[in-house]
Motif scaffolding. Structure first.
Motif, short mmCIF file in Angstrom:
data_model
loop_
_atom_site.label_atom_id
_atom_site.label_comp_id
_atom_site.label_asym_id
_atom_site.label_seq_id
_atom_site.Cartn_x
_atom_site.Cartn_y
_atom_site.Cartn_z
N THR A 1 -44.40 28.85 47.72
CA THR A 1 -45.56 29.01 46.83
C THR A 1 -46.76 28.27 47.39
O THR A 1 -46.59 27.28 48.09
CB THR A 1 -45.25 28.44 45.43
N PRO A 2 -48.00 28.68 47.09
CA PRO A 2 -48.35 29.83 46.26
C PRO A 2 -48.40 31.15 47.02
O PRO A 2 -48.71 32.17 46.44
CB PRO A 2 -49.75 29.46 45.77
N GLU A 3 -48.03 31.13 48.33
CA GLU A 3 -48.13 32.36 49.12
C GLU A 3 -47.42 33.54 48.48
O GLU A 3 -47.89 34.67 48.49
CB GLU A 3 -47.58 32.13 50.54
N MET A 4 -46.24 33.27 47.90
CA MET A 4 -45.45 34.38 47.36
C MET A 4 -46.12 35.05 46.16
O MET A 4 -45.76 36.16 45.80
CB MET A 4 -44.02 33.92 47.02
N TYR A 5 -47.09 34.39 45.57
CA TYR A 5 -47.80 34.99 44.43
C TYR A 5 -48.94 35.91 44.89
O TYR A 5 -49.65 36.47 44.07
CB TYR A 5 -48.40 33.91 43.53
N ARG A 6 -49.13 36.00 46.20
CA ARG A 6 -50.32 36.71 46.69
C ARG A 6 -50.02 38.14 47.11
O ARG A 6 -48.91 38.46 47.56
CB ARG A 6 -50.95 35.90 47.83
N THR A 7 -51.04 38.95 47.01
CA THR A 7 -50.90 40.40 47.17
C THR A 7 -50.32 40.80 48.52
O THR A 7 -49.49 41.70 48.61
CB THR A 7 -52.27 41.07 46.99
N HIS A 8 -50.76 40.11 49.57
CA HIS A 8 -50.34 40.49 50.92
C HIS A 8 -48.90 40.09 51.22
O HIS A 8 -48.32 40.52 52.20
CB HIS A 8 -51.26 39.84 51.96
N HIS A 9 -48.33 39.25 50.37
CA HIS A 9 -47.02 38.67 50.67
C HIS A 9 -45.91 39.65 50.31
O HIS A 9 -45.92 40.26 49.25
CB HIS A 9 -46.85 37.36 49.88
N GLU A 10 -44.93 39.76 51.21
CA GLU A 10 -43.93 40.82 51.06
C GLU A 10 -42.66 40.34 50.35
O GLU A 10 -41.72 41.11 50.16
CB GLU A 10 -43.53 41.35 52.45
N TYR A 11 -42.61 39.09 50.00
CA TYR A 11 -41.40 38.52 49.39
C TYR A 11 -41.05 39.21 48.07
O TYR A 11 -41.89 39.35 47.19
CB TYR A 11 -41.62 37.02 49.15
N ARG A 12 -39.80 39.68 47.95
CA ARG A 12 -39.38 40.36 46.72
C ARG A 12 -37.97 39.95 46.33
O ARG A 12 -37.07 39.91 47.18
CB ARG A 12 -39.36 41.89 46.91
N LEU A 13 -37.78 39.68 45.07
CA LEU A 13 -36.44 39.56 44.50
C LEU A 13 -36.13 40.90 43.84
O LEU A 13 -37.00 41.49 43.20
CB LEU A 13 -36.39 38.44 43.47
N ASP A 14 -34.89 41.36 43.99
CA ASP A 14 -34.57 42.69 43.46
C ASP A 14 -33.41 42.71 42.47
O ASP A 14 -33.01 43.78 42.01
CB ASP A 14 -34.33 43.67 44.60
N TYR B 1 -54.63 32.17 37.17
CA TYR B 1 -53.31 31.56 37.35
C TYR B 1 -52.47 32.55 38.14
O TYR B 1 -52.02 33.57 37.63
CB TYR B 1 -52.73 31.26 35.97
N GLU B 2 -52.30 32.24 39.43
CA GLU B 2 -51.68 33.21 40.33
C GLU B 2 -50.27 33.60 39.89
O GLU B 2 -49.91 34.77 39.88
CB GLU B 2 -51.64 32.65 41.76
N ARG B 3 -49.46 32.60 39.53
CA ARG B 3 -48.10 32.92 39.12
C ARG B 3 -48.09 33.80 37.86
O ARG B 3 -47.31 34.73 37.73
CB ARG B 3 -47.30 31.64 38.86
N GLY B 4 -49.00 33.47 36.94
CA GLY B 4 -49.09 34.25 35.71
C GLY B 4 -49.50 35.69 35.96
O GLY B 4 -49.05 36.61 35.27
N GLN B 5 -50.31 35.88 36.98
CA GLN B 5 -50.73 37.24 37.35
C GLN B 5 -49.54 38.01 37.95
O GLN B 5 -49.39 39.20 37.71
CB GLN B 5 -51.85 37.15 38.39
N ALA B 6 -48.74 37.31 38.73
CA ALA B 6 -47.57 37.94 39.37
C ALA B 6 -46.54 38.35 38.31
O ALA B 6 -45.86 39.37 38.44
CB ALA B 6 -46.93 36.98 40.36
N LYS C 1 -47.01 40.95 42.35
CA LYS C 1 -45.60 40.76 41.98
C LYS C 1 -44.73 40.33 43.17
O LYS C 1 -44.94 40.75 44.30
CB LYS C 1 -45.03 42.04 41.36
N TYR C 2 -43.74 39.51 42.88
CA TYR C 2 -42.70 39.19 43.86
C TYR C 2 -41.33 39.59 43.34
O TYR C 2 -40.30 39.16 43.86
CB TYR C 2 -42.76 37.72 44.29
N TYR C 3 -41.33 40.38 42.28
CA TYR C 3 -40.10 41.00 41.79
C TYR C 3 -40.21 42.49 42.09
O TYR C 3 -41.23 43.11 41.78
CB TYR C 3 -39.95 40.85 40.28
N SER C 4 -39.17 43.04 42.63
CA SER C 4 -39.13 44.48 42.85
C SER C 4 -38.92 45.20 41.53
O SER C 4 -38.10 44.78 40.70
CB SER C 4 -38.01 44.83 43.81
N LEU C 5 -39.65 46.28 41.33
CA LEU C 5 -39.44 47.12 40.14
C LEU C 5 -38.62 48.36 40.47
O LEU C 5 -38.41 49.23 39.62
CB LEU C 5 -40.80 47.53 39.54
N ASP C 6 -38.14 48.45 41.72
CA ASP C 6 -37.43 49.66 42.16
C ASP C 6 -36.26 50.01 41.26
O ASP C 6 -36.08 51.16 40.87
CB ASP C 6 -36.92 49.49 43.60
#
Lengths: 253, 253
Positions: free
Chosen positions: B122-135, B185-190, B224-229
Motif C-alpha cells: 500500500t498505497p500502490e495497490m489502491y491505484r488504478t495502474h496497479h494490477e494486484y487482484r484478490l479473486d 481516501y484511496e482505499r475507500g475508493q477501491a 479496485k484490487y478485488y476481482s469481480l470476475d
C-alpha cells in the motif's frame, strides 16, 4: 536447548509422541487438562486451555509453544470445539503475544480438509497409482465441526503472524498410531503418521526458519494424497516411515 | 417471488440497502437485534442470532437466508465476534438444515483478507495502474478479530455446503456508503460498494445457480484490487457504479 518450550495438551497422544522422542532435547513446560497418571519429568500446570490465567502461568518465559490442547474427537459437538479448540487457540495466541513468544506450532488436522474426500474421489484417491494431492495452498474443506475448529485455528494463527510477527507452523496431522499402521484400511494407510515421524516433524517445526506455514504431517506413505513437499522444503522434514513397508506383523523394510 | 427469504441483521446498513432495493421483490422475513425505529413492512422477530430458538422462529418456512447479523465493528473484541459472529453464523446454518433451507448468502467482509494490504503493497495497490487482484481463491488473511470471524463464517458455510448440500454464497463486502464514495481516501475508493450495487449483488446471489462461492462485493471501481470476475460469471453481477465517476459533488458519468 536452553529456551523453554510450552507443550499444551501434553497428556494427549501427539504430546506423548513428542515427549517420547524429544523429551531430553528441550526444556519443556507442560500444560495438562487433567492430572497425568505418572509424575511428569518436566514442570507442569493443570488447567484449561481457554483459561487465560492457566495458559499465562504455563507460558511464563517460554520462547515457543507447541499447541495441541483441545477436544480431539472428530465427532466433538460444536459447543465443545467452539470453547476448547477455537477459543482455546485464541487464548494461546493472546498469551503468546503477552509473553513475547517467537513461534507457535499448531496441531491442525486432516479433518480441516476432510470434505475433499468426496464419494466420487474415494477410495481411488487412497491408492498408490492415484496422483491426487493436497498441498496446503487449497482453501480448507472441513469434514466435521472438529475440522472447522482446526481450520479456524489456522486462521487465528494467520492473524497473529501478520499482526504480531509470530512464526506460525500449522501441521495438519494425519492418523498417529502407536504401533504399526492399519493394514486393511486404505485411508488409514494413506494417513498414517508414525510416532517417531511425529516427534521429528515437531522438532523440525521448532528449529526451521519460516513465517507462516501450513504443512501436512504424515509419514512418507505410498498411498498418501497429501503432499509432503512443503514440510520437506521449509521444515527439513525427513520422514523415515511408510505404511506400505508393514506386512501386518513386523516392518518389512 | 413466492418463496419467503429471511434477512438477519435487518436493521444494519447492508440490510437497509437490500430492503430499499429489493423490498417488493421478495417475501421477506426479518430478524432484528433491537427494535427497529419504524414499524417494518414485513413480518419480523427481535432476537439474538446465536439464540437457536430466535433464529428458528424467524426462519420458519423460508427457502433462503441472507445472513448479515453480527457485531459489525472492525474493532470488535474477540469475545463479541466469537459469540455474535462465529457462534451466530453456526446457529443460522444449524437452523437452515432443520428448516430445509436451500441457500444461504453470507455477508463476509473485506476484513477477512485485510492483511493482504501490507505496508509494502500500500498505497500502490489502491491505484488504478496497479494490477494486484484478490479473486477469492486465496487463503484468507484477516486484518482483525472481526476478519477472523468472517473468514470462519466462510468455513462454517463450506462445511454445511459439503455436508448438507446447502448452496452457499459468501460475499466479501467492501465499504458500503449511503451517498457518494469517499473522495480523498484511496482505499475507500477501491473498496466502495454503492447502495444499489449492494442490493443488486444480493439479488443475484438469491437467483443464480451455484454450489459454494466466495465473491467480492464492491462496485466496479477503477481503483479496485478485488476481482469481480467470479461475481460476474457465477452470479451475473452487473455493477452500475464506479467510485471514479464521482467528482465530489455529484456523479460525473
Amino acid at each position: 536447548m536452553d529456551e523453554p518450550v510450552l507443550l499444551t495438551g501434553a497428556g494427549g497422544h501427539v504430546g506423548e509422541a513428542i515427549l517420547r522422542g524429544l523429551g531430553d532435547d528441550y526444556d519443556w513446560r507442560l500444560l495438562f487438562h487433567s492430572p497425568p497418571d505418572e509424575e511428569p519429568d518436566h514442570p507442569y500446570i493443570i488447567g484449561e486451555v481457554q483459561d487465560h490465567e492457566d495458559v499465562a502461568a504455563a507460558a511464563q518465559g517460554v520462547d515457543a509453544i507447541i499447541h495441541l490442547a483441545g477436544d480431539p474427537r472428530p465427532s466433538a459437538p460444536w459447543r465443545s470445539v467452539l470453547t476448547n479448540n477455537i477459543d482455546g487457540t485464541h487464548t494461546v495466541y493472546e498469551v503468546a503475544v503477552e509473553e513475547d513468544v517467537d513461534r507457535v506450532v499448531f496441531a491442525s488436522s486432516n479433518h480441516a480438509v476432510g470434505a475433499f474426500e468426496t464419494d466420487s474421489r474415494t477410495p481411488e484417491m487412497y491408492r498408490t497409482h492415484h496422483e491426487y494431492r493436497l498441498d496446503g495452498s487449497e482453501l480448507p474443506r472441513p469434514g466435521n465441526k472438529y475440522g472447522i475448529s482446526k481450520a479456524t485455528g489456522e486462521l487465528i494463527g494467520r492473524y497473529f503472524h501478520d499482526e504480531h510477527d509470530i512464526s506460525v507452523c500449522n501441521i495438519r496431522i494425519g492418523n498417529l498410531n502407536e504401533d504399526h499402521p492399519p493394514i486393511d484400511y486404505e485411508r488409514g494407510q494413506a494417513m498414517w503418521l508414525s510416532m517417531r515421524d511425529c516427534a521429528h516433524i515437531h522438532d523440525c517445526a521448532l528449529q526451521a526458519d519460516y513465517g507462516y506455514e501450513i504443512v501436512y504431517g504424515i509419514s512418507d506413505n505410498d498411498r498418501k494424497y497429501y503432499s509432503l513437499d512443503r514440510a520437506k522444503e521449509v521444515l527439513g522434514y525427513e520422514p523415515r516411515d511408510n505404511s506400505a513397508e508393514w506386512n501386518g506383523e513386523e516392518k518389512v523394510a
